[in-house]
Design a protein around this motif. Structure first.
Motif, mmCIF file in Angstrom:
data_model
loop_
_atom_site.group_PDB
_atom_site.id
_atom_site.type_symbol
_atom_site.label_atom_id
_atom_site.label_comp_id
_atom_site.label_asym_id
_atom_site.label_seq_id
_atom_site.Cartn_x
_atom_site.Cartn_y
_atom_site.Cartn_z
ATOM 1 N N GLU A 1 65.271 26.843 4.514
ATOM 2 C CA GLU A 1 65.426 25.382 4.515
ATOM 3 C C GLU A 1 65.042 24.788 3.158
ATOM 4 N N GLN A 2 63.937 25.252 2.608
ATOM 5 C CA GLN A 2 63.484 24.696 1.330
ATOM 6 C C GLN A 2 64.504 24.979 0.219
ATOM 7 N N ASP A 3 65.031 26.193 0.202
ATOM 8 C CA ASP A 3 66.012 26.536 -0.831
ATOM 9 C C ASP A 3 67.280 25.688 -0.694
ATOM 10 N N LEU A 4 67.696 25.448 0.543
ATOM 11 C CA LEU A 4 68.869 24.598 0.751
ATOM 12 C C LEU A 4 68.570 23.174 0.282
ATOM 13 N N ARG A 5 67.367 22.700 0.598
ATOM 14 C CA ARG A 5 66.957 21.351 0.150
ATOM 15 C C ARG A 5 66.971 21.265 -1.369
ATOM 16 N N ASP A 6 66.469 22.304 -2.025
ATOM 17 C CA ASP A 6 66.452 22.320 -3.495
ATOM 18 C C ASP A 6 67.885 22.299 -4.039
ATOM 19 N N LEU A 7 68.733 23.149 -3.476
ATOM 20 C CA LEU A 7 70.101 23.278 -3.982
ATOM 21 C C LEU A 7 70.867 21.964 -3.870
ATOM 22 N N MET A 8 70.759 21.322 -2.699
ATOM 23 C CA MET A 8 71.567 20.120 -2.445
ATOM 24 C C MET A 8 70.823 18.838 -2.788
ATOM 25 N N GLY A 9 69.566 18.947 -3.129
ATOM 26 C CA GLY A 9 68.767 17.740 -3.368
ATOM 27 C C GLY A 9 68.688 16.882 -2.114
ATOM 28 N N ILE A 10 68.356 17.510 -1.004
ATOM 29 C CA ILE A 10 68.334 16.785 0.276
ATOM 30 C C ILE A 10 67.067 15.920 0.343
ATOM 31 N N PRO A 11 67.241 14.603 0.498
ATOM 32 C CA PRO A 11 66.068 13.726 0.554
ATOM 33 C C PRO A 11 65.210 13.982 1.797
ATOM 34 N N ASP A 12 63.941 13.541 1.722
ATOM 35 C CA ASP A 12 62.987 13.786 2.820
ATOM 36 C C ASP A 12 63.391 13.111 4.124
ATOM 37 N N ASN A 13 64.196 12.062 4.041
ATOM 38 C CA ASN A 13 64.564 11.394 5.297
ATOM 39 C C ASN A 13 65.813 12.012 5.950
#
Ligand SMILES: *Cc1c(COP(=O)(O)O)cnc(C)c1O
Length: 360
Positions: free
Chosen positions: A54-66
């Motif tokens: 999940e964290q790597d996907l968040r980093d890759l896509m720049g997924i905001p915390d909300n």
């Protein structure tokens, strides 16, 4: 051992490095003495796998915390129902029809409410993306739905529709992680991972928190309620654990390639080789309007069904597999996802040149 160049639309090619790593860890995952397939989804080892993924996907896509990231099952097709069940508060939604997958999604949503098809490219066999800058978005629409990359027809939204303030929901199954994306423009981004990320059996849903509520349509099963999975961090029940593990490896692989901007550059370079050839070929021609061409799925035809069949057969003999077009459209289709190497596309074009010389 010999591997072919696999142009399948999905399940599709995966990075060789990822497959080798998975093979090396098959019998003993990091000293656990067992395969990821055999371990409890509540184990420390698996918790680390899913959290890291999940964290790597968040980093890759720049997924905001909300936004929540959910790893679910049921394929992209299950989302065709899950989206209206969870999002249709007014029981109205607008759909933009750019191919079979959007069509199917709209038809499914009709079971739950009023569906307005506010634009379509069906008049020209979905060979283009309609102008979506000023559509008649319904005043009470709960969301506007698109299929961002049309796997079968080879078109891609280069610009997102103007939803006039309504929530945008996008099926990105066949363009997931192929280029940078501004997540804040969407309410929901989802995709089956078997096209561009991992093995069949996992669908990733990225959803803005305010869209996750208990206020779902009556009768919505617990398993089809986003809140169930958001609250449980995708561990409400046994998740598709091995698939998530492979997705995690692919996220790491994309990071090592330089992230989504680098991926886009590579994908553009690959697609250009094929499109440039198609644009000057005397035998083959692309079927999509130039400005709407997908970087991932490239359909083309000779105009003669027997010649198409001959091409597919001979290409297979040359180690270029799964080039047959979708059963509903015929012709050929080369899917050139992230994991397709540049050399694979060059090999395809070289083969096409040779075939053209022999058959003209
Ligand atoms: C393949 C595909 C689907 C269907 O996916 P399943 O996981 O088989 O349900 C839906 N949408 C798009 C854009 C696809 O490419």
């Amino acid at each position: 051992m010999s591997r072919v160049y696999n142009f399948s639309a999905g399940p599709a090619v995966l990075p060789e490095e990822v497959l080798k790593e998975a093979a090396a860890e098959m019998l003993d995952y990091k000293g656990t003495g067992m395969s990821v397939m055999e371990m409890s989804h509540r184990s420390k080892a698996f918790e680390e796998i899913i959290t890291t993924a999940e964290q790597d996907l968040r980093d890759l896509m720049g997924i905001p915390d909300n936004y929540k990231v959910l790893f679910l099952q049921g394929g992209a097709s299950q989302q065709f129902a899950m989206i209206p069940m969870n999002l249709m508060k007014n029981r109205v939604a607008d759909y933009i029809i750019t191919g079979q997958w959007a069509k199917k999604a709209a038809k499914e949503a009709e079971k739950y409410g009023k569906v307005n098809r506010i634009a379509s490219s069906e008049d020209k066999t979905f060979s283009y993306i309609p102008d979506c800058s000023d559509l008649p978005v319904s005043e009470n629409a709960d969301y506007v739905y698109i299929c961002e990359n049309n796997t079968i027809y080879g078109t891609k939204f280069k610009e997102l529709p103007n939803t006039k303030g309504k929530t945008l929901v996008a099926d990105v199954s066949s363009c997931f992680l192929s280029e940078p994306v501004d997540v804040t423009k969407y309410g929901v981004i989802y995709g089956g991972v078997q096209k561009n990320i991992g093995p069949a059996g996992v669908v990733i849903v990225i959803i803005r928190e305010d869209l996750i509520t208990e206020d779902v349509l009556p009768g919505t099963p617990t398993m089809l309620t986003y809140k169930t999975h958001a609250d449980a961090k995708s561990l409400y029940n046994t998740p598709p654990a091995y698939g998530i593990y492979i997705c995690g490896k692919v996220f790491k692989w994309i990071k090592a390639q330089g992230g989504l901007a680098a991926m886009k550059e590579k994908n553009e370079k690959k697609a250009k080789v094929l499109y440039d050839f198609l644009d000057q070929s005397r035998l083959f021609k692309g079927t999509v309007v130039q400005k709407d061409r997908s970087l991932m799925n490239v359909p083309f035809v000779t105009g003669n069904a027997d010649m198409d069949a001959k091409f597919v057969k001979e290409a297979k003999e040359a180690g270029l597999e799964n080039l047959k077009g979708h059963r509903t459209v015929g012709g050929m289709r080369a899917s050139i996802y992230n994991a397709m190497p540049y050399d694979g596309v060059v090999a395809l074009v070289d083969f096409m040149k040779k075939f053209e010389e022999e058959n003209l």
